[in-house]
Design a protein around this motif. Structure first.
Motif, PDB file in Angstrom:
ATOM      1  N   GLN A   7       0.830  -1.212   0.000  1.00  0.00           N
ATOM      2  CA  GLN A   7       0.000   0.000   0.000  1.00  0.00           C
ATOM      3  C   GLN A   7       0.862   1.259   0.000  1.00  0.00           C
ATOM      4  O   GLN A   7       0.464   2.309   0.496  1.00  0.00           O
ATOM      5  CB  GLN A   7      -0.939   0.002   1.219  1.00  0.00           C
ATOM      6  CG  GLN A   7      -1.850  -1.201   1.310  1.00  0.00           C
ATOM      7  CD  GLN A   7      -2.717  -1.393   0.083  1.00  0.00           C
ATOM      8  OE1 GLN A   7      -3.062  -0.437  -0.600  1.00  0.00           O
ATOM      9  NE2 GLN A   7      -3.054  -2.641  -0.214  1.00  0.00           N
ATOM     10  N   ASP A  15       1.674   3.463  -2.246  1.00  0.00           N
ATOM     11  CA  ASP A  15       1.116   4.680  -2.859  1.00  0.00           C
ATOM     12  C   ASP A  15       0.212   5.421  -1.879  1.00  0.00           C
ATOM     13  O   ASP A  15       0.286   6.647  -1.753  1.00  0.00           O
ATOM     14  CB  ASP A  15       0.332   4.346  -4.129  1.00  0.00           C
ATOM     15  CG  ASP A  15       1.231   3.933  -5.284  1.00  0.00           C
ATOM     16  OD1 ASP A  15       2.454   4.158  -5.212  1.00  0.00           O
ATOM     17  OD2 ASP A  15       0.698   3.369  -6.260  1.00  0.00           O
ATOM     18  N   LYS A  65       2.296   6.898   1.053  1.00  0.00           N
ATOM     19  CA  LYS A  65       3.047   8.096   0.649  1.00  0.00           C
ATOM     20  C   LYS A  65       2.140   9.313   0.499  1.00  0.00           C
ATOM     21  O   LYS A  65       2.573  10.449   0.709  1.00  0.00           O
ATOM     22  CB  LYS A  65       3.820   7.828  -0.634  1.00  0.00           C
ATOM     23  CG  LYS A  65       5.004   6.908  -0.384  1.00  0.00           C
ATOM     24  CD  LYS A  65       5.732   6.576  -1.665  1.00  0.00           C
ATOM     25  CE  LYS A  65       6.875   5.609  -1.389  1.00  0.00           C
ATOM     26  NZ  LYS A  65       7.545   5.175  -2.628  1.00  0.00           N
ATOM     27  N   ARG A  66       0.868   9.095   0.148  1.00  0.00           N
ATOM     28  CA  ARG A  66      -0.089  10.210   0.050  1.00  0.00           C
ATOM     29  C   ARG A  66      -0.615  10.642   1.410  1.00  0.00           C
ATOM     30  O   ARG A  66      -0.875  11.822   1.643  1.00  0.00           O
ATOM     31  CB  ARG A  66      -1.296   9.817  -0.816  1.00  0.00           C
ATOM     32  CG  ARG A  66      -1.088   9.869  -2.281  1.00  0.00           C
ATOM     33  CD  ARG A  66      -2.393   9.855  -3.072  1.00  0.00           C
ATOM     34  NE  ARG A  66      -3.432   8.956  -2.616  1.00  0.00           N
ATOM     35  CZ  ARG A  66      -3.563   7.680  -2.979  1.00  0.00           C
ATOM     36  NH1 ARG A  66      -2.684   7.124  -3.799  1.00  0.00           N
ATOM     37  NH2 ARG A  66      -4.576   6.953  -2.532  1.00  0.00           N
TER      38      ARG A  66
END
Length: 166
Positions: free
Chosen positions: A153, A155, A158-159
């Motif tokens: 997970q 992505d 990192k968001r």
């Protein structure tokens, strides 16, 4: 349609440490001793909460259940990492035929964060916690803490996780 700024002003919202804008609207008249917190807590608390594309709800964990109630704006995705390592995403919004939900319970101990589906818009929800929210029962997470545990997970992490805590 009411704009994000109109909601922030009319509801008297302020910046939240996890992201977005909020204001506690209600809390119970009574407090109880909570065995999980090992301290006195209101029986419940309730807030208004706005997120937008530049200010998501960063990944955090609470000691108690939190119920989200969708009100207005773009749909909001609640990303949940359960204590057993499972990942789920729930979309809050009005389009029930597309699988969106009007309300959702985040179980105690879940690491979670939220973001609007349209980065140019905002989403307005209310959140209720029982026993009531207290910052002593709240833990924000960094990317470095979560990436080794949930690499698939990356992505999302990192968001929605801070590189360094504010």
């Amino acid at each position: 349609m009411t704009t994000k700024q109109e909601y922030i002003e009319q509801l008297r919202l302020e910046a939240h440490p996890e992201g977005g804008w909020y204001r506690q609207v209600y809390h119970s008249a009574k407090s109880v001793y909570d065995q999980t917190s090992l301290a006195s807590r209101y029986q419940y608390t309730s807030i208004y909460f706005i997120l937008d594309g530049g200010s998501p709800s960063h990944l955090h964990r609470l000691l108690h259940d939190e119920i989200w109630y969708y009100h207005d704006g773009a749909p909001i995705v609640v990303h949940c990492f359960s204590p057993n390592g499972d990942y789920t995403a729930v979309k809050l919004g009005r389009n029930l035929s597309a699988g969106e939900q009007l309300q959702f319970r985040v179980p105690a101990g879940t690491i979670f964060g939220s973001e609007v589906t349209d980065p140019t818009s905002f989403g307005l929800v209310s959140c209720a916690v029982a026993p009531g929210f207290d910052y002593h029962d709240f833990e924000l997470y960094t990317q470095a803490q979560l990436l080794p545990i949930f690499p698939e997970q990356a992505d999302i992490i990192k968001r929605l996780a801070y590189q360094n805590l504010p």
